[in-house]
Design a protein around this motif. Structure first.
Motif, short mmCIF file in Angstrom:
data_model
loop_
_atom_site.label_atom_id
_atom_site.label_comp_id
_atom_site.label_asym_id
_atom_site.label_seq_id
_atom_site.Cartn_x
_atom_site.Cartn_y
_atom_site.Cartn_z
N ILE A 158 -26.60 -19.92 29.04
CA ILE A 158 -26.85 -18.88 27.98
C ILE A 158 -28.18 -19.30 27.27
O ILE A 158 -28.70 -18.04 26.98
CB ILE A 158 -25.74 -19.41 26.79
CG1 ILE A 158 -24.21 -19.21 27.29
CG2 ILE A 158 -25.95 -18.60 25.24
CD1 ILE A 158 -23.14 -19.66 26.34
N ASN A 159 -28.65 -20.46 27.09
CA ASN A 159 -29.87 -20.32 26.35
C ASN A 159 -30.93 -19.83 27.51
O ASN A 159 -32.22 -19.48 27.09
CB ASN A 159 -30.19 -22.05 26.24
CG ASN A 159 -29.33 -22.24 24.76
OD1 ASN A 159 -28.75 -21.49 24.13
ND2 ASN A 159 -28.67 -23.69 24.83
N GLU A 160 -30.95 -20.01 28.74
CA GLU A 160 -31.96 -19.86 29.55
C GLU A 160 -31.87 -18.32 29.97
O GLU A 160 -32.79 -17.93 31.02
CB GLU A 160 -31.85 -20.78 30.86
CG GLU A 160 -32.31 -22.29 30.43
CD GLU A 160 -32.29 -23.29 31.51
OE1 GLU A 160 -32.04 -22.87 32.68
OE2 GLU A 160 -32.40 -24.38 31.27
N GLY A 161 -31.05 -17.60 29.70
CA GLY A 161 -30.82 -16.23 30.09
C GLY A 161 -30.31 -15.84 31.25
O GLY A 161 -30.17 -14.51 31.88
N ARG A 162 -29.37 -16.79 32.01
CA ARG A 162 -28.68 -16.28 33.32
C ARG A 162 -27.62 -15.43 32.64
O ARG A 162 -26.94 -15.47 31.53
CB ARG A 162 -27.97 -17.84 33.99
CG ARG A 162 -29.45 -18.63 34.15
CD ARG A 162 -28.78 -19.93 34.69
NE ARG A 162 -29.37 -21.19 34.68
CZ ARG A 162 -28.97 -22.52 34.49
NH1 ARG A 162 -27.72 -22.89 34.48
NH2 ARG A 162 -30.17 -23.57 34.61
N PHE A 163 -27.14 -14.90 33.87
CA PHE A 163 -25.77 -14.28 33.85
C PHE A 163 -24.84 -14.71 33.32
O PHE A 163 -24.43 -15.81 33.97
CB PHE A 163 -25.79 -13.37 35.21
CG PHE A 163 -24.50 -12.30 34.69
CD1 PHE A 163 -24.28 -11.30 34.07
CD2 PHE A 163 -23.24 -12.66 35.62
CE1 PHE A 163 -23.18 -10.55 33.79
CE2 PHE A 163 -22.04 -12.19 35.53
CZ PHE A 163 -22.13 -10.85 34.54
N VAL A 164 -24.01 -14.32 32.24
CA VAL A 164 -22.83 -15.03 31.87
C VAL A 164 -21.77 -13.92 31.40
O VAL A 164 -22.12 -12.82 30.68
CB VAL A 164 -23.12 -15.73 30.51
CG1 VAL A 164 -21.80 -16.53 30.07
CG2 VAL A 164 -24.17 -17.11 30.92
N SER A 165 -20.64 -13.75 32.06
CA SER A 165 -19.79 -12.77 31.68
C SER A 165 -18.98 -13.48 30.47
O SER A 165 -18.32 -14.31 30.59
CB SER A 165 -18.79 -12.38 32.95
OG SER A 165 -17.59 -11.90 32.41
N ALA A 166 -18.97 -12.58 29.45
CA ALA A 166 -18.29 -12.84 28.15
C ALA A 166 -16.70 -13.12 28.45
O ALA A 166 -16.12 -14.07 27.93
CB ALA A 166 -18.50 -11.66 27.20
N ALA A 167 -16.19 -12.59 29.55
CA ALA A 167 -14.93 -12.75 29.80
C ALA A 167 -14.49 -14.22 30.11
O ALA A 167 -13.45 -14.66 30.51
CB ALA A 167 -14.23 -11.71 30.51
N THR A 168 -15.56 -14.81 30.78
CA THR A 168 -15.48 -16.07 31.36
C THR A 168 -15.37 -17.20 30.30
O THR A 168 -14.57 -18.19 30.59
CB THR A 168 -16.67 -16.61 32.29
OG1 THR A 168 -17.01 -15.38 33.09
CG2 THR A 168 -16.51 -17.78 32.96
#
Length: 285
Positions: free
Chosen positions: A248-258
């Motif tokens: 989250i902090n480094e801007g990688r892709f994160v799916s909110a549903a995860t």
């Protein structure tokens, strides 16, 4: 009925026969087939032993392994044969030497080339043909290794039983002992042999199968390729929190549903992410 017959040493490892303890007759035949057919000198550990025709140098422990017998049964059997003048024993040099009495009745004398007169060679004369005439599991290697623990001997025998192309040899026994001395576990090596046996069942050509002594060779051996991989250890909650916080902090892709709402609250409570950063990434706090 009288007379003699020629029996190949390959009978001991023919897959047509079930692996089981020897009968007394088979044990005596084993000694005949392992006895030297001509005078020679053989190294046993640190001792050079001169063997005459009809003699073999082996240990009771090795015969126990080869025959599938207890030590007491082997001792009683050898004593009975000695009392019947069928064998003689001598351990004066520190090495157990057995003499098969009337050996000439069982084995023809060597011809001019020094080989047994009845021995047949593979018609191709190739190394492969010669290898097929060599003994396999349960027969005595050209040299007997120096004394090792009974566990190590049993481990090597278990390895041969597990391997799809077992060949009992001095080189194989030494390679196994060297691996144990280097800290490898016998059960790991045996497990690799079992895994290899399962893999080669699917192969169309038996010629591709690496025999057991080569399997342990420090250069060509494939045994490490078949070591069972350890089961993956599930990541701890702490490790998972660190991973997702960094993502989250480094801007990688994160799916909110995860991420579940409870997990997101845990990240905030641990101070790993801020509500502002989550909102920036489009993740509801």
């Amino acid at each position: 009925m009288s007379g003699t017959v020629n029996i190949s040493r390959r009978i001991w490892h023919d897959t047509a026969f079930k692996a089981e303890p020897f009968t007394e007759r088979e044990a005596f035949m084993w000694m005949i087939m392992e006895a030297s057919y001509k005078d020679r000198e053989k190294r046993v550990g640190n001792v050079a032993v001169k063997l005459s025709r009809g003699q073999l140098a082996t240990s009771v422990r090795f015969m126990c392994e080869a025959w599938g017998w207890s030590k007491s049964r082997v001792d009683r059997f050898l004593k009975r044969l000695e009392n019947r003048d069928m064998i003689g024993t001598d351990s004066g040099t520190g090495v157990n030497v057995i003499t098969v009495c009337k050996y000439d009745d069982y084995q023809s004398k060597p011809n001019e080339s020094g080989t047994a007169g009845s021995k047949k060679r593979d018609s191709s004369g190739t190394a492969a043909g010669q290898q097929r005439d060599k003994p396999n599991k349960g027969l005595i290697p050209e040299e007997i290794p120096e004394a090792t623990s009974s566990q190590e001997v049993a481990g090597y025998q278990d390895f041969l039983k597990a391997h799809p192309r077992p060949v009992a040899s001095q080189a194989g026994a030494k390679a196994f002992a060297d691996l144990i001395a280097a800290g490898e576990k016998a059960e790991v090596i045996i497990g690799a042999a079992r895994a290899y046996a399962e893999v080669v069942k699917r192969w169309s050509s038996e010629g591709k199968v690496q025999q057991s002594d080569n399997f342990l060779d420090p250069v060509r051996g494939k045994w490490r390729d078949y070591i069972a991989k350890p089961a993956a250890v599930p990541a701890s909650t702490e490790d998972r929190m660190k991973f997702w916080a960094e993502s989250i902090n480094e801007g990688r892709f994160v799916s909110a549903a995860t991420l579940t709402p409870a997990f997101i609250r845990d990240l905030i409570d641990a101070g790993l992410v801020t509500p502002e950063k989550l909102a920036e990434r489009g993740i509801a706090a």
